[in-house]
Enzyme design. Sequence first.
Site, short mmCIF file in Angstrom:
data_model
loop_
_atom_site.label_atom_id
_atom_site.label_comp_id
_atom_site.label_asym_id
_atom_site.label_seq_id
_atom_site.Cartn_x
_atom_site.Cartn_y
_atom_site.Cartn_z
N LYS A 52 0.87 -1.22 -0.10
CA LYS A 52 0.02 0.04 0.03
C LYS A 52 0.80 1.23 0.09
CE LYS A 52 -3.92 -2.43 1.96
NZ LYS A 52 -4.48 -2.74 3.22
N GLN A 96 -4.74 -1.64 9.14
CA GLN A 96 -4.73 -2.65 8.71
C GLN A 96 -5.17 -3.72 9.64
OE1 GLN A 96 -3.46 -3.52 5.50
NE2 GLN A 96 -4.15 -5.56 5.91
N ASP A 119 -11.08 2.63 3.43
CA ASP A 119 -11.21 1.08 3.05
C ASP A 119 -12.95 0.97 3.00
OD1 ASP A 119 -9.25 -0.68 3.00
OD2 ASP A 119 -8.99 -0.60 5.09
#
Length: 283
Positions: A52, A96, A119
């Site tokens: 990422k 995460q 997200d």
Amino acid sequence: MAQIIDGKAISMQIKDELKEKTAALREQGTEITLAVIQVGDDPASGVYVRNKKRGCEYTGIRSLSFELPEQTTRQELTDLVERLNRQADVNGILVQLPLPSHIDEDAVIRAISPQKDVDGFHPWSVGALSIGQPGFVSCTPAGVIQLLKRSGIDIAGKECVVLGRSNIVGKPMAMLLLRENATVTIAHSKTRNLKEVTSRADILITAVGKPKMITREYVKQGAVVIDVGINRDENGRLCGDVDFQDVEPVCSAITPVPGGVGPMTIAMLLSNCIESVRFQQPL
Ligand code: NDP
């Protein structure tokens, strides 16, 4: 021969478009920043986080890295999230997953400001998607829609079957297909006559997490097959939910694993970071 949908190439195309957008925004004085939080040192999470950050670097998005120890408490984590929520120079916040088992993931996701929820996991984002309002969309399903569109595959009016009903893939995938005017069926572990149901699909999307479960008996001749699964086969090699060798000859288009849906997830995360500027501008 089926069309092999090249997620690596399509994701590269998207990242190059995003690079141009960030350059244009920078010229107007707007810098995009993503805060990435990792708790503990799970090796798989480490790889995802590194990829990422690399994607950010490529597209000209600044990334801020927060690596917290395994024993971090929920309070410490939500305090950090809330601080980043208030920081005007942070556009997106990514925590995460999975988090260590002593931290309530839902509580942490709810702590992220819906304006920075790149997200797309916050209940607000999920609700906005359900009622067709602007908001962040979960990256993997958004990536699948891009794969289909950029491969010239029409979705409207098609019979689509989504296999799997998780909050991060199956359910948002179904909502997005509906938004694209498909006729959508969601199947799962309790679905009866599964092969019959999946064989109805013009577009079959699998997000099950079972290596090579989907053989040609599950697939209609000429269907498009999108494999979201990332699994390991008996030899420890990466594979999808679909038995590629068996299914490829009967379908019209298919995604490989690796190199199909996987690379799209990061591309859509980066896209969400750039979109965040729009959500954060005062109306
Ligand atoms: P989950 O385990 O959360 O969900 C799996 C779903 O599959 C559940 O809805 C489950 O049904 C269903 N299922 C399990 N076994 C069967 C079966 N035998 N028959 C029918 N349905 C079944 O997984 P995720 O959605 O998180 O992930 C799915 C896969 O996608 C994994 O391989 C994961 O690694 C991969 N993935 C890939 C991403 C990418 O970037 N490409 C991103 C996210 C995930 P039930 O609800 O009834 O239990």
